[in-house]
Scaffold this active site. Structure first.
Site, PDB file in Angstrom:
ATOM      1  N   SER A 201     -31.904  19.354 -26.560  1.00 49.40           N
ATOM      2  CA  SER A 201     -31.516  19.064 -24.607  1.00 49.40           C
ATOM      3  C   SER A 201     -30.816  20.604 -24.543  1.00 49.40           C
ATOM      4  CB  SER A 201     -31.262  18.290 -23.784  1.00 49.40           C
ATOM      5  OG  SER A 201     -31.269  18.641 -22.260  1.00 49.40           O
ATOM      6  N   GLU A 329     -39.988  12.231 -22.543  1.00 51.75           N
ATOM      7  CA  GLU A 329     -39.394  13.046 -22.030  1.00 51.75           C
ATOM      8  C   GLU A 329     -38.654  12.525 -20.541  1.00 51.75           C
ATOM      9  OE1 GLU A 329     -37.509  14.880 -24.273  1.00 51.75           O
ATOM     10  OE2 GLU A 329     -38.092  15.458 -25.976  1.00 51.75           O
ATOM     11  N   HIS A 425     -35.924  11.069 -23.378  1.00 47.93           N
ATOM     12  CA  HIS A 425     -34.507  11.767 -23.560  1.00 47.93           C
ATOM     13  C   HIS A 425     -33.702  11.371 -24.025  1.00 47.93           C
ATOM     14  CE1 HIS A 425     -33.525  16.242 -22.949  1.00 47.93           C
ATOM     15  NE2 HIS A 425     -32.793  15.502 -22.218  1.00 47.93           N
TER      16      HIS A 425
END
Length: 519
Positions: A201, A329, A425
């Site tokens: 990230s 995600e 995610h």
């Protein structure tokens, strides 16, 4: 050199020392031995960025005498209030934020193990190296690598555009940590000529930035970027956001003004702006819709150009790269926003209008995914804009610049939380470290990790550490003809990039520095 006698071999009746000591360039440190590895926590790599050093580039840490205990993580940098993270760095907390932690199977200068340096995520506003998700013992022990984690400045302290201060102070902290690794890791059993960056990230976005930074050249040799965000700000946008943050305190975004308030007050001002980002959608555009008030700035000096441009121009030609993303995600953020199963046609249409590429992007998405309902379209375009296409384009830019890249997609549908979040995610983090239970990230896997989770984690850890050792994760490099990627599932397989509809929709898009829309 090590301050302690050379450690006995594992078969020695005396065993390894329980309090290993190592000399760094600034002084000696004493760690502990846990879970079969030596652990050193909270070693400062730069002076505390407060007082005369506040809003400045990091300064080398001053030397100390004697042996410094390295048994506790350093204090987190000031945090945003997201998920209550601000409680980790309350008013008046210790300000020695810039510290590193090291896990080593054998802390001796002649061991020469591969080194893996973790860049934590957190949207550039939260995160710290001391949370349980990033405990490096299992990765170091089973992978035969030295694992390093570290803190860097966040939010306004690290990324706001402040008059009189260098931009991208958080990135400068990261480069300072890499210099510390270069200068010290040999004493911890690491090979300074085999340093691999890995992060997820905002950590992957930071790695993408570091690939483009002249000041980082020569400090690392390989990189693994997991879910690279496409958000990099123009100077004008960053300055406008900093002005809004300072205005919350009745101040201007200058070093002189902001030095009069505490780091906690400054973080709270950033939270106040984040809470009402909707007021600035006409000026700040997509980032206001996605609540992203901070990101690296393309300032022309610390970060001269976007990572995609830098790699396409050959900046990463000598760096081995692994890059990838998760299949779903956006699902985590949909859940956090309370929208799972609730996305309306109007919300999907708005998402397509805002985030699909090109003036006809919304129509092309609907044509490419004719059977997709509102929630699927909403999640597809959000996933593609923020993480999936920036990650894929980073690999393609690396190829364009004459380098090599391996691509992966995490497709395993995690069973945690009733399986509602799929391959979302952040799922990759516990799998990479092997910390499959007892952490917040591990709740995605479930309370009792089964054999599938254990096997997939073992596969990923073996691939990541093999890449750190010799540059090959175990699957073919990506190329523009076959587009082979590794699908990380219960049975990992190599296949053509599966999101080809999205790839085609975005193939002509250039990820620019996000502009200030209007003044």
């Amino acid at each position: 050199m090590s301050l302690s006698p050379k450690s006995p071999s594992p078969g020695s009746p005396f065993g390894p020392p329980e309090s290993p000591e190592v000399r760094t360039t600034a002084g000696a440190v004493r760690g502990t031995r846990e879970a079969g590895v030596a652990v050193f926590r909270g070693i400062p790599f730069a002076e505390p960025p407060v007082g005369a050093h506040r809003f400045a580039a990091p300064e080398p840490v001053r030397s100390w005498g004697g042996v410094r205990a390295a048994v506790a993580y350093g204090p987190p940098p000031p945090q945003a209030g997201v998920f209550g993270m601000d409680a980790l760095s309350p008013q008046g907390a210790d300000d020695d934020w810039l510290t590193v932690n090291v896990w080593s199977p054998e802390p001796a200068p002649d061991t020469a193990l591969p080194v893996m340096v973790w860049f934590h995520g957190g949207a550039y506003v939260i995160g710290t190296s001391g949370i349980p998700e990033y405990h490096g013992a299992r990765l170091a022990r089973e992978g035969g690598v030295v694992v390093v984690t570290f803190n860097y400045r966040l939010g306004t302290e690290g990324f706001a555009r402040i008059e009189g201060a260098p931009d991208n102070r958080g990135l400068l902290d990261q480069v300072a940590a890499l210099r510390w690794v270069r200068d010290n890791v040999r004493e911890f059993g690491g090979d300074p000529d085999r340093v691999t960056l890995f992060g997820e990230s905002a950590g992957a976005g930071s790695i993408a930035a570091v690939l483009a930074m002249p000041s980082a050249v020569g400090l690392f040799h390989r990189a693994i970027a997991q879910s690279v965000p496409g958000t990099f700000f123009s100077p004008e946008l960053a300055a406008d956001i900093a002005t809004a943050c300072a205005a919350e305190l009745g101040l201007r975004p200058t070093v002189a003004d902001l030095s009069t308030v505490t780091p906690a007050q400054l973080a709270a001002a950033g939270d106040a702006v984040s809470a009402k980002l909707g007021r600035w959608t006409d000026r700040w555009g997509r980032i206001a819709h996605r609540s992203i008030p901070f990101a690296p700035v393309i300032d022309g000096e610390v970060l001269p150009v976007t990572p995609w441009q830098a790699l396409a121009e050959g900046a990463g030609r000598g760096i081995d790269l692994v890059v990838g993303h998760t299949r779903e995600e956006q699902r985590l953020f949909t859940a956090i926003g309370g929208l799972l199963g609730q996305v309306t046609e109007d919300q999907a249409a708005e998402a397509l209008r805002l985030f699909a590429p090109g003036p006809d992007g919304a129509d092309r998405y609907r044509a490419a995914f004719p059977s997709a309902g509102p929630e699927s379209l909403y999640e597809l375009v959000h996933s593609d804009w923020l993480f999936r296409m920036p990650s894929l384009h980073l690999a393609e830019a690396q190829l364009a610049g004459g380098g090599r890249a391996h691509v992966f997609e995490l497709t395993w549908p995690a069973p945690g939380m009733g399986g509602a979040l799929g391959a979302c995610h952040g799922l990759d983090v516990p799998l990479v470290f092997g910390n499959l239970s007892g952490t917040e990230a591990a709740t995605l896997i479930g309370e009792n990790p089964g054999p599938e989770a254990e096997a997939l984690s073992a596969y990923i850890r073996a691939a990541w550490t093999a890449f750190a050792a010799h540059g090959d994760p175990g699957w073919p490099a990506y190329d523009p003809d076959r587009r082979l990627v590794q699908l990380l599932d219960a049975q990992p397989t190599t296949a053509p990039y599966p999101e080809d509809e999205s790839r085609l929709l975005w193939q002509d898009h250039v990820f620019p520095a996000l502009p200030l829309i209007s003044t």
